[in-house]
Design an enzyme around this catalytic site. Structure first.
Site, PDB file in Angstrom:
ATOM      1  N   PRO A   2       0.797  -1.211   0.000  1.00  0.00           N
ATOM      2  CA  PRO A   2       0.000   0.000   0.000  1.00  0.00           C
ATOM      3  C   PRO A   2       0.835   1.268   0.000  1.00  0.00           C
ATOM      4  O   PRO A   2       1.912   1.325   0.592  1.00  0.00           O
ATOM      5  CB  PRO A   2      -0.780  -0.102   1.306  1.00  0.00           C
ATOM      6  CG  PRO A   2       0.047  -0.948   2.174  1.00  0.00           C
ATOM      7  CD  PRO A   2       0.937  -1.762   1.331  1.00  0.00           C
ATOM      8  N   GLU A   3       0.314   2.265  -0.661  1.00  0.00           N
ATOM      9  CA  GLU A   3       0.907   3.602  -0.628  1.00  0.00           C
ATOM     10  C   GLU A   3      -0.042   4.476   0.197  1.00  0.00           C
ATOM     11  O   GLU A   3      -0.976   3.974   0.815  1.00  0.00           O
ATOM     12  CB  GLU A   3       1.076   4.129  -2.052  1.00  0.00           C
ATOM     13  CG  GLU A   3       1.912   3.177  -2.920  1.00  0.00           C
ATOM     14  CD  GLU A   3       2.153   3.687  -4.330  1.00  0.00           C
ATOM     15  OE1 GLU A   3       2.282   4.904  -4.508  1.00  0.00           O
ATOM     16  OE2 GLU A   3       2.206   2.859  -5.252  1.00  0.00           O
ATOM     17  N   HIS A  96       0.719 -16.372   8.595  1.00  0.00           N
ATOM     18  CA  HIS A  96       0.750 -14.977   8.149  1.00  0.00           C
ATOM     19  C   HIS A  96      -0.005 -14.002   9.037  1.00  0.00           C
ATOM     20  O   HIS A  96       0.157 -12.799   8.900  1.00  0.00           O
ATOM     21  CB  HIS A  96       0.211 -14.873   6.721  1.00  0.00           C
ATOM     22  CG  HIS A  96       0.996 -15.679   5.741  1.00  0.00           C
ATOM     23  ND1 HIS A  96       2.366 -15.621   5.682  1.00  0.00           N
ATOM     24  CD2 HIS A  96       0.621 -16.565   4.783  1.00  0.00           C
ATOM     25  CE1 HIS A  96       2.797 -16.444   4.732  1.00  0.00           C
ATOM     26  NE2 HIS A  96       1.763 -17.032   4.177  1.00  0.00           N
ATOM     27  N   ARG A 115       5.094 -11.360   3.798  1.00  0.00           N
ATOM     28  CA  ARG A 115       6.529 -11.120   3.615  1.00  0.00           C
ATOM     29  C   ARG A 115       7.203 -10.547   4.868  1.00  0.00           C
ATOM     30  O   ARG A 115       8.411 -10.459   4.928  1.00  0.00           O
ATOM     31  CB  ARG A 115       6.759 -10.202   2.421  1.00  0.00           C
ATOM     32  CG  ARG A 115       6.382 -10.880   1.127  1.00  0.00           C
ATOM     33  CD  ARG A 115       6.471  -9.932  -0.051  1.00  0.00           C
ATOM     34  NE  ARG A 115       7.839  -9.667  -0.449  1.00  0.00           N
ATOM     35  CZ  ARG A 115       8.170  -8.880  -1.467  1.00  0.00           C
ATOM     36  NH1 ARG A 115       7.227  -8.270  -2.167  1.00  0.00           N
ATOM     37  NH2 ARG A 115       9.416  -8.692  -1.789  1.00  0.00           N
ATOM     38  N   ARG A 158      20.096  18.162  -7.524  1.00  0.00           N
ATOM     39  CA  ARG A 158      20.032  16.704  -7.343  1.00  0.00           C
ATOM     40  C   ARG A 158      20.176  15.980  -8.675  1.00  0.00           C
ATOM     41  O   ARG A 158      19.602  16.367  -9.677  1.00  0.00           O
ATOM     42  CB  ARG A 158      18.696  16.320  -6.686  1.00  0.00           C
ATOM     43  CG  ARG A 158      18.496  16.896  -5.288  1.00  0.00           C
ATOM     44  CD  ARG A 158      19.390  16.222  -4.264  1.00  0.00           C
ATOM     45  NE  ARG A 158      19.197  14.787  -4.229  1.00  0.00           N
ATOM     46  CZ  ARG A 158      18.251  14.190  -3.509  1.00  0.00           C
ATOM     47  NH1 ARG A 158      17.434  14.903  -2.767  1.00  0.00           N
ATOM     48  NH2 ARG A 158      18.144  12.886  -3.522  1.00  0.00           N
TER      49      ARG A 158
END
Length: 277
Positions: A2-3, A96, A115, A158
């Site tokens: 998720p973001e 999990h 994960r 940058r």
DNA sequence: CAGATAACCTGCGTGC
DNA sequence: TGCACGCAGGTTATCT
């Protein structure tokens, strides 16, 4: 995976479903996660009421009554879902499901993460600002602090690819791999462009589209690309709005050019070679 | 110091 | 069907 929009959608769901509930018990599954939860976790939060759900960048913050808060990060594969009382307890997945919070209304809040890149940490509220995880984070992209002048200052001098710059959580907190590609498509800038070489107008467009895209995604409860589901088991509708992410070889909706996928900083990055300069 | 890369860990889809 | 391989929405330690 998720973001910011997915975490914010989760925050809004939890705000409606678990605020005001009291934690009556916990169940521990596999663990450990990326960081240790804390010692004495279960006893410390038993009897605590969840007063508020906050968010900072991609971190969720469960505010408990008393001095503690629970910091949650979903990593790449984490989820925090509500299971109601008739959900068979035998379905607890020891592999999990890492932590289950039992609530006083019989529902359960379960942190699942195959994960184990995610984080669940119990910390005292006053330590929050100095916390390693939150310390270096840049401004919230939906706040006034994030604007074109700020981004221009960050980009100046940058050499990093602009896509890496906007995914850098120290520069702006919450943009991940999907939305970075989508933002740059809308801004008409290739992901590989060096940040310091961008024209003012390009920076302005990027700074403008970051909050626009994120808000739109939040309104649609996030993006389901593979198997992401929100806390209520629903897919995110922003998937239908994706212009380039995951569309390599398909035609640009605007000019019909074939969408390309290149690696930028080891991450898949999608763009239209015609619409993006 | 900035920037690039490797590593963390597991599951899934693909192609042979 | 089995298996090797590549890839995944994130972060961070460690190199150059």
């Amino acid at each position: 995976m998720p973001e910011l929009p997915e975490v914010e959608s989760l925050r809004q769901i939890l705000e409606r479903s678990v605020v005001g509930r009291t934690i009556v018990g916990t169940r521990i599954g596999r663990l450990p996660l990326r960081r240790k939860v804390t010692t004495n976790f279960g006893p410390r939060i038993r009897g605590r009421r969840i007063d508020k759900i906050g968010r900072r960048a991609k971190y969720l913050i469960l505010d408990l009554d008393g001095e503690d808060v629970i910091l949650v990060h979903l990593g790449m594969s984490g989820s925090l879902t509500c299971r109601d009382r008739d959900f068979d307890s035998s379905e607890f997945d020891r592999r999990h499901d890492h932590i289950e919070f039992r609530l006083d209304d019989g529902t359960r809040l379960v942190f699942n993460d195959p994960r184990r890149f995610g984080i669940v940490r119990l910390v005292v509220r006053i330590a929050l600002p100095d916390l390693h995880e939150l310390k270096g984070l840049g401004p919230e992209p939906l706040s006034e602090a994030f604007n074109a002048d700020y981004l221009a200052a960050q980009a100046r001098g940058r050499k990093v690819a602009v896509k890496n710059l906007i995914m850098d959580q120290r520069v702006v907190a919450g943009v991940g791999n999907i939305y970075a590609s989508e933002v740059l498509y809308r801004a008409g800038v290739r992901p590989t462009r060096r940040a310091g070489r961008l024209k003012r107008e390009e920076i302005v467009r990027i700074a403008k589209f970051i909050p626009i895209i994120l808000r739109d995604a939040i309104d649609r409860r996030g993006t389901t690309f593979r198997n992401y589901r929100d806390s209520e088991g629903r897919p995110g509708a922003f998937a239908d709005r994706l212009q380039v992410y995951g569309r390599a070889g398909e035609k640009c909706y605007r000019c019909s050019t074939s969408i390309r996928n290149v690696l930028v900083g080891q991450r898949a990055s999608f763009y239209c070679p015609t619409c993006q300069k």
